[in-house]
Design an enzyme around this catalytic site. Structure first.
Site, PDB file in Angstrom:
ATOM      1  N   HIS A  71      63.015  29.518 102.809  1.00 49.65           N
ATOM      2  CA  HIS A  71      62.742  29.660 101.380  1.00 49.65           C
ATOM      3  C   HIS A  71      63.615  28.689 100.587  1.00 49.65           C
ATOM      4  CE1 HIS A  71      60.852  33.515 102.555  1.00 49.65           C
ATOM      5  NE2 HIS A  71      60.137  33.336 101.462  1.00 49.65           N
ATOM      6  N   LYS A 100      66.876  31.650  96.485  1.00 48.51           N
ATOM      7  CA  LYS A 100      66.441  32.992  96.873  1.00 48.51           C
ATOM      8  C   LYS A 100      67.649  33.880  97.160  1.00 48.51           C
ATOM      9  CE  LYS A 100      63.221  35.462  99.885  1.00 48.51           C
ATOM     10  NZ  LYS A 100      62.570  36.106  98.739  1.00 48.51           N
TER      11      LYS A 100
END
Length: 257
Positions: free
Chosen positions: A146, A150
């Site tokens: 990600h 995040k």
């Protein structure tokens, strides 16, 4: 026409969902946007009202789309119960108290909960269960990537994939990362998290027997995939009675259509 109350509207996911709603204006509309940061982050020329909190949003709507962090889960559910509104929870990281509140609320209103609203991820979960069943002694590793902003590690989707493995292999023991030397135990399943630039989301499940390897992978190229899945789930939820629903219920409906 389904009227959404978008909770967490100023975030990346919230803006992607609103864009998808506006592209499908014949079926959906934004009744209101709710976000504590709307004054700083929301566009100034919105065609819908914006509020700092749900308590201020005395607006007619058909469904709450919850895209904020898990922190406001309980007051949001209280609002939904008072208004008799279905809730779509596209957030992760809930505490045990918040999970209990979700279960309790589902006895009064329809609640749809998914770590990932992508239909591709729902398909991946189903494929993982099938592959793990076919290869009961295989080594399994889960890798997720990600963007570098995040917060949660591992991702909620990686944990959902781990749950899919455990649904078939009950003795699976999940190990997040590797912090020391040592051989993998037979029952261990590794979960690895990478944080790189602006990666939207890549999830990979690697299953190997030593003689052959199956790699099941899903890559989201934009947040539109989550937004589109959320709208499809909302249409599904609109016809449901009180209860707790998941992407498996939505996939089953698509399969039987």
């Amino acid at each position: 026409m389904i009227r959404f109350l978008v909770h967490g509207a100023a975030g990346r996911m919230g803006q992607a969902v609103i864009a998808s709603i506006e592209k499908n204006a014949d079926k959906y509309c934004v009744a209101a946007a709710v976000d504590p940061y709307y004054a700083q982050k929301m566009p100034a020329d919105t065609a819908y009202p914006c509020f700092v909190s749900l308590a201020d949003a005395d607006i007619a709507a058909d469904c709450i789309l919850a895209l904020a962090t898990h922190a406001p889960t309980i007051p949001m559910l209280d609002y939904a119960k008072a208004k008799k509104l279905p809730v779509m929870l596209a957030t992760t990281g809930q505490t045990e108290e918040e999970k209990a509140a979700i279960t309790a609320a589902s006895k009064e209103i329809p609640v749809f909960r998914a770590a990932n609203m992508s239909l591709g991820i729902a398909t991946l979960v189903s494929l993982v269960k099938t592959a793990v069943c076919m290869f009961p002694d295989a080594d399994i590793e889960i890798v997720e990537q990600h963007h570098n902003q995040k917060l949660d590690v591992p991702s909620g989707t990686a944990l959902a994939l781990a749950d899919a493995v455990k649904a078939v292999r009950e003795n699976a023991d999940f190990v997040v990362g590797r912090h020391e030397n040592g051989k993998r135990r037979k029952e261990e399943v590794g979960i690895h998290s990478l944080r790189l630039g602006g990666v939207v989301g890549i999830h990979e499940v690697i299953i190997t027997t030593g003689n052959e390897t199956i790699t099941l992978k899903h890559e989201a190229h934009s947040r539109a995939v989550f937004a589109d899945g959320a709208l499809l789930a909302a249409a599904f939820l609109a016809d449901q009675t009180p209860g707790l629903y998941t992407m498996e219920d939505l996939v089953a409906t698509c399969r039987n259509a």
